[in-house]
Scaffold this motif. Structure first.
Motif, short mmCIF file in Angstrom:
data_model
loop_
_atom_site.label_atom_id
_atom_site.label_comp_id
_atom_site.label_asym_id
_atom_site.label_seq_id
_atom_site.Cartn_x
_atom_site.Cartn_y
_atom_site.Cartn_z
N LEU A 1 0.86 -1.18 0.00
CA LEU A 1 0.00 0.00 0.00
C LEU A 1 0.89 1.23 0.00
CD1 LEU A 1 -2.48 -1.10 2.82
CD2 LEU A 1 -2.89 -1.18 0.36
N ARG A 2 0.32 2.36 -0.25
CA ARG A 2 1.08 3.61 -0.16
C ARG A 2 1.02 4.13 1.27
NH1 ARG A 2 2.92 5.68 -4.71
NH2 ARG A 2 2.17 4.81 -6.66
N LEU A 3 1.34 3.24 2.18
CA LEU A 3 1.32 3.53 3.61
C LEU A 3 2.63 3.01 4.18
CD1 LEU A 3 -0.47 4.68 5.86
CD2 LEU A 3 -1.45 2.42 6.12
N THR A 4 3.54 3.94 4.48
CA THR A 4 4.87 3.54 4.94
C THR A 4 4.85 3.14 6.41
OG1 THR A 4 5.50 5.78 5.58
CG2 THR A 4 6.00 5.12 3.30
N VAL A 5 5.86 2.38 6.79
CA VAL A 5 6.02 1.99 8.19
C VAL A 5 6.14 3.25 9.05
CG1 VAL A 5 7.59 0.88 9.84
CG2 VAL A 5 7.01 -0.27 7.70
N ARG A 6 6.89 4.21 8.56
CA ARG A 6 7.05 5.47 9.30
C ARG A 6 5.70 6.13 9.55
NH1 ARG A 6 9.23 11.23 7.56
NH2 ARG A 6 9.44 12.07 9.64
N ARG A 7 4.87 6.16 8.53
CA ARG A 7 3.54 6.78 8.66
C ARG A 7 2.69 6.03 9.68
NH1 ARG A 7 0.61 10.84 9.33
NH2 ARG A 7 -1.35 10.89 8.26
N VAL A 8 2.79 4.72 9.71
CA VAL A 8 2.02 3.93 10.68
C VAL A 8 2.44 4.30 12.10
CG1 VAL A 8 1.59 1.60 11.56
CG2 VAL A 8 1.55 2.03 9.10
N ILE A 9 3.74 4.46 12.33
CA ILE A 9 4.23 4.84 13.65
C ILE A 9 3.70 6.24 14.01
CG2 ILE A 9 6.28 5.27 15.07
CD1 ILE A 9 5.83 2.30 14.19
N GLU A 10 3.73 7.15 13.06
CA GLU A 10 3.18 8.50 13.30
C GLU A 10 1.69 8.44 13.62
OE1 GLU A 10 4.14 10.44 9.64
OE2 GLU A 10 6.12 11.07 10.34
N LEU A 11 0.96 7.59 12.91
CA LEU A 11 -0.48 7.46 13.14
C LEU A 11 -0.77 6.92 14.53
CD1 LEU A 11 -1.62 6.06 9.68
CD2 LEU A 11 -2.08 8.34 10.62
N LEU A 12 0.05 6.00 15.00
CA LEU A 12 -0.14 5.47 16.35
C LEU A 12 0.02 6.57 17.40
CD1 LEU A 12 1.66 2.04 16.09
CD2 LEU A 12 -0.77 2.45 16.42
N ALA A 13 0.92 7.49 17.15
CA ALA A 13 1.11 8.61 18.08
C ALA A 13 -0.04 9.61 17.96
CB ALA A 13 2.44 9.30 17.80
N THR A 14 -0.57 9.78 16.77
CA THR A 14 -1.63 10.75 16.52
C THR A 14 -2.99 10.25 16.99
OG1 THR A 14 -0.42 11.51 14.59
CG2 THR A 14 -2.72 12.15 14.73
N TYR A 15 -3.23 8.95 16.82
CA TYR A 15 -4.51 8.35 17.17
C TYR A 15 -4.32 7.34 18.30
CZ TYR A 15 -6.25 10.07 12.67
OH TYR A 15 -6.61 10.86 11.61
N PRO A 16 -4.29 7.80 19.55
CA PRO A 16 -4.12 6.84 20.64
C PRO A 16 -5.30 5.87 20.76
CG PRO A 16 -4.43 9.07 21.49
CD PRO A 16 -4.37 9.17 20.01
N ARG B 1 -7.38 3.24 19.09
CA ARG B 1 -7.28 2.36 17.92
C ARG B 1 -8.56 2.36 17.08
NH1 ARG B 1 -3.26 -1.96 18.02
NH2 ARG B 1 -1.42 -0.80 18.59
N GLU B 2 -9.71 2.50 17.71
CA GLU B 2 -10.97 2.52 16.96
C GLU B 2 -11.01 3.70 16.00
OE1 GLU B 2 -13.62 0.54 16.35
OE2 GLU B 2 -12.32 -0.91 17.36
N GLU B 3 -10.58 4.85 16.47
CA GLU B 3 -10.54 6.03 15.62
C GLU B 3 -9.54 5.85 14.48
OE1 GLU B 3 -9.90 10.86 15.96
OE2 GLU B 3 -9.86 9.65 17.77
N LEU B 4 -8.41 5.24 14.80
CA LEU B 4 -7.41 4.96 13.77
C LEU B 4 -7.99 4.04 12.70
CD1 LEU B 4 -4.51 5.00 12.65
CD2 LEU B 4 -3.98 3.13 14.23
N HIS B 5 -8.70 3.01 13.11
CA HIS B 5 -9.31 2.08 12.14
C HIS B 5 -10.42 2.74 11.34
CE1 HIS B 5 -6.98 -1.42 13.07
NE2 HIS B 5 -7.29 -1.37 14.36
N GLN B 6 -11.10 3.70 11.91
CA GLN B 6 -12.12 4.42 11.15
C GLN B 6 -11.49 5.27 10.06
OE1 GLN B 6 -14.42 6.62 14.00
NE2 GLN B 6 -15.50 4.80 14.75
#
Length: 80
Positions: free
Chosen positions: A22-37, A39-44
């Motif tokens: 996907l056009r979703l880098t590992v770095r971006r996933v780590i950033e998203l985890l910090a941005t969306y504590p 997980r439900e919101e992250l999955h949405q």
């Protein structure tokens, strides 16, 4: 450990490690985890991102960190 969800293609995202091509880098996933504590919101926001993708991204990122001793000065400034 086999990280079968981490892919790297020189023609996609400049060869950065991505999640399942996907056009979703590992770095971006780590950033998203910090941005969306939450997980439900992250999955949405990113329904294509699965729990196993997150787990493997964390394992991949942590594999680049070495245990090492970093000497800190006796006196250092902190930002309050």
């Amino acid at each position: 450990m086999k990280l079968d969800r981490i892919t790297s293609n020189p023609n996609r995202m400049n060869g950065q490690p991505c999640i399942r091509n996907l056009r979703l880098t590992v770095r971006r996933v780590i950033e998203l985890l910090a941005t969306y504590p939450d997980r439900e919101e992250l999955h949405q926001e990113f329904p294509e991102l699965e729990d196993e993708d997150i787990r493997q991204a964390l394992i991949f990122a942590s594999s680049y960190l070495d245990d090492r001793i970093i000497e800190l000065p006796n006196r250092y400034e902190t930002v309050a």
